[in-house]
Design an enzyme around this catalytic site. Structure first.
Site, PDB file in Angstrom:
ATOM      1  N   LYS A  58      17.817  47.178  16.865  1.00 37.77           N
ATOM      2  CA  LYS A  58      18.674  47.866  17.997  1.00 37.77           C
ATOM      3  C   LYS A  58      18.182  47.011  19.035  1.00 37.77           C
ATOM      4  O   LYS A  58      16.797  46.530  19.116  1.00 37.77           O
ATOM      5  CB  LYS A  58      18.539  48.809  18.436  1.00 37.77           C
ATOM      6  CG  LYS A  58      19.236  49.921  17.385  1.00 37.77           C
ATOM      7  CD  LYS A  58      20.780  49.532  17.831  1.00 37.77           C
ATOM      8  CE  LYS A  58      21.743  50.372  16.341  1.00 37.77           C
ATOM      9  NZ  LYS A  58      23.127  49.899  16.931  1.00 37.77           N
ATOM     10  N   HIS A  88      23.308  48.282   3.837  1.00 39.18           N
ATOM     11  CA  HIS A  88      24.521  47.091   4.155  1.00 39.18           C
ATOM     12  C   HIS A  88      23.842  46.442   3.582  1.00 39.18           C
ATOM     13  O   HIS A  88      23.978  45.211   2.497  1.00 39.18           O
ATOM     14  CB  HIS A  88      25.027  47.588   5.771  1.00 39.18           C
ATOM     15  CG  HIS A  88      25.313  47.830   6.690  1.00 39.18           C
ATOM     16  ND1 HIS A  88      26.849  48.733   5.719  1.00 39.18           N
ATOM     17  CD2 HIS A  88      25.989  49.044   7.754  1.00 39.18           C
ATOM     18  CE1 HIS A  88      27.278  49.263   6.527  1.00 39.18           C
ATOM     19  NE2 HIS A  88      27.033  49.598   7.912  1.00 39.18           N
ATOM     20  N   LYS A 102      34.415  42.580   4.932  1.00 35.42           N
ATOM     21  CA  LYS A 102      34.122  40.755   6.105  1.00 35.42           C
ATOM     22  C   LYS A 102      35.186  40.130   4.647  1.00 35.42           C
ATOM     23  O   LYS A 102      34.363  39.538   3.624  1.00 35.42           O
ATOM     24  CB  LYS A 102      33.054  41.038   6.508  1.00 35.42           C
ATOM     25  CG  LYS A 102      32.293  41.783   7.710  1.00 35.42           C
ATOM     26  CD  LYS A 102      31.071  41.702   7.997  1.00 35.42           C
ATOM     27  CE  LYS A 102      30.536  42.781   9.021  1.00 35.42           C
ATOM     28  NZ  LYS A 102      31.593  41.665  10.291  1.00 35.42           N
TER      29      LYS A 102
END
Length: 480
Positions: free
Chosen positions: A335, A249, A191
């Site tokens: 989530k 991550h 990114k």
């Protein structure tokens, strides 16, 4: 005239044959195929290249069917339309062959034919966009077929599920490939905003002198999603939020936030400094962890009815070195939460003397904050206190903001996968993870994997279990 163009400063990879394993899967359709097409239009693919899609017999396609499949994927998920001379050139590069234990010779023959068509020296890039349980068998097949020669291989996360499986995976990979051939991909590291952390710190004296325990009170890293696990129930139930997001991550992002300045941005020095962060990262204490599971998760197809897999995790950790000792670091991901965000929040200490009155309505951290939003295209926000107009000394929050989309030519933007595939073709391993770093992160994760606290149910559309507030007390979550 061709639509392909390249910056005069761009280094263009040498000629390549690119083999996409699992090409009919979700990752290839959503990210890899559209990404390669964008690289082609940007003039960042080699002068001569061929792309061979491959999958198992049950997903076999003809060349024409594969080209139609790729065109549909680009229409649906790509940033550029598949049309004109640019599409005609890209389409010409596409072909398909079935791969498997009995078909390795056919795949090898297809690669050799593509290399002969290109002519001269040709590199191979093998992208393994396949489920974790298929990797070990595939690695062995590649070695047996001779496809490990003159090749670079991109391996997708997760890199194992614990320390033992990660080490076994690495042993199998290194039995067929040299470490310099292996590119373990974490798309977060591709990114623009993660790269910009390095620029923000090391190119600006405004920030780097304050980037330590003497001035920073806490660090929060949030990757929250409104999406559920629909369609991925079986995979997710074996993985969970901690393995899927924190280990794979958020720890990697933390490595860039907390690293010392490298002597250069070459792969060796850069990854050495990231690894030093991992070496001093403290093992996760289960007492400083909250695990959650959203209501309705147990009804998802593929999920065990008695599953205790977490769809949410919040934890506190620390980096025990001279720069960061005593600074709490909070990581959170989940989530079905209230918002989809990807944020790094650096909270600075308040002044030693409090000269200004505190507002009765004031909530949360009163000190300055630097917020990096690393969801593409990304932004940086400096939050500070300023005096409200009027005769009384009342303070209110103010903000200075930088947005990538408003500040630079968006045509130069590469999505994470595009950036990393381009770097892999160049052989630049700076933004790819090292095997010893992966091992260390599984060591850090071991206490929680061995004795996880029970999951707590939370409602969809909230910020997760209420008890997670204790993890970050008394500061509070900055994203709420």
């Amino acid at each position: 005239m061709s639509e392909r163009k390249a910056s005069s400063e761009s280094q263009i990879p040498e000629n390549h044959v690119i083999v996409l394993f699992g090409v009919t899967g979700d990752l290839a359709r959503r990210k890899i195929i559209p990404g390669l097409y964008h690289l082609h239009l940007a003039g960042l693919l080699p002068k001569k290249y061929r792309i061979i899609g491959t999958s198992r017999e049950k997903s076999a396609l003809t060349n024409d069917e594969f080209r139609s499949y790729a065109k549909d994927a680009i229409k649906t998920f790509g940033s550029n339309k598949p049309e004109g001379e640019g599409w005609a050139e890209f389409e010409h590069s596409l072909s398909f062959v079935v791969s498997g234990d009995d078909d390795a010779k056919a795949l090898h023959a297809a690669v050799k034919d593509a290399e002969a068509e290109i002519g001269g020296r040709v590199h191979r890039l093998l992208h393994l966009a396949v489920p974790p349980n298929a990797v070990l068998e595939l690695i062995t097949m590649l070695g047996d077929a001779g496809l490990n020669e003159n090749s670079r291989i991109i391996c997708e996360k997760p890199f194992g599920t614990d320390l033992a499986s990660a080490r076994h995976l690495n042993e199998v990979i290194l039995s067929q490939f040299d470490e310099l051939q292996v590119f373990r991909i974490d798309h977060f590291l591709g990114k623009e905003s993660i790269d910009n952390i390095l620029a923000l710190r090391f190119a600006n004296r405004l920030f780097e002198p304050l980037w330590n325990r003497d001035h920073i009170r806490f660090i929060e890293i949030d990757v929250t999603e409104t999406l559920s696990v629909e369609g991925r129930g079986a995979f997710y139930d074996e993985t969970g939020a901690f393995r899927d997001m924190i280990v794979s991550h958020l720890f990697q992002v933390l490595g860039f936030v907390a690293m010392e300045q490298p002597v250069s941005l070459e792969a060796g020095p850069l990854r050495d400094e990231v690894h030093k962060v991992f070496q001093t990262l403290q093992p996760v204490n289960p007492a400083h962890v909250v695990r959650g599971q959203y209501e309705g998760y147990l009804d998802v197809p593929g999920v065990a009815k008695d599953s205790d897999t977490e769809t949410y995790v919040a934890l506190r950790t620390e980096v025990e070195n001279t720069r960061w000792k005593g600074v709490p670091i909070y990581l959170r991901s989940g989530k079905c939460l209230k918002q989809s965000r990807q944020m790094i929040t650096i909270g600075f200490d308040e002044p030693v003397m409090r000269l200004f009155p505190v507002s009765k309505q004031e909530k949360g951290w009163r000190g300055n904050k630097l917020v990096v939003d690393f969801a593409d295209p990304g932004s940086i926000h400096a939050q500070f206190l300023a005096k409200e107009p009027g005769p009384l000394m009342h303070l209110d929050s103010a903000e200075m903001t930088f947005h990538y989309k408003d500040s630079f030519d968006s045509s130069h933007h590469l999505e994470a996968y595009e950036h990393l595939i381009f770097e892999a073709m160049l052989g630049n391993r700076s933004l790819f993870t090292r095997s010893d770093g992966i091992d260390r992160l599984w060591e850090v994760a071991a206490p929680l994997l061995d004795k996880p606290p029970p999951v707590e149910t939370y409602q969809q559309g909230t910020w997760g279990p209420v008890s997670a507030d204790r993890i970050v007390a008394p500061i509070g979550w900055c994203l709420k």
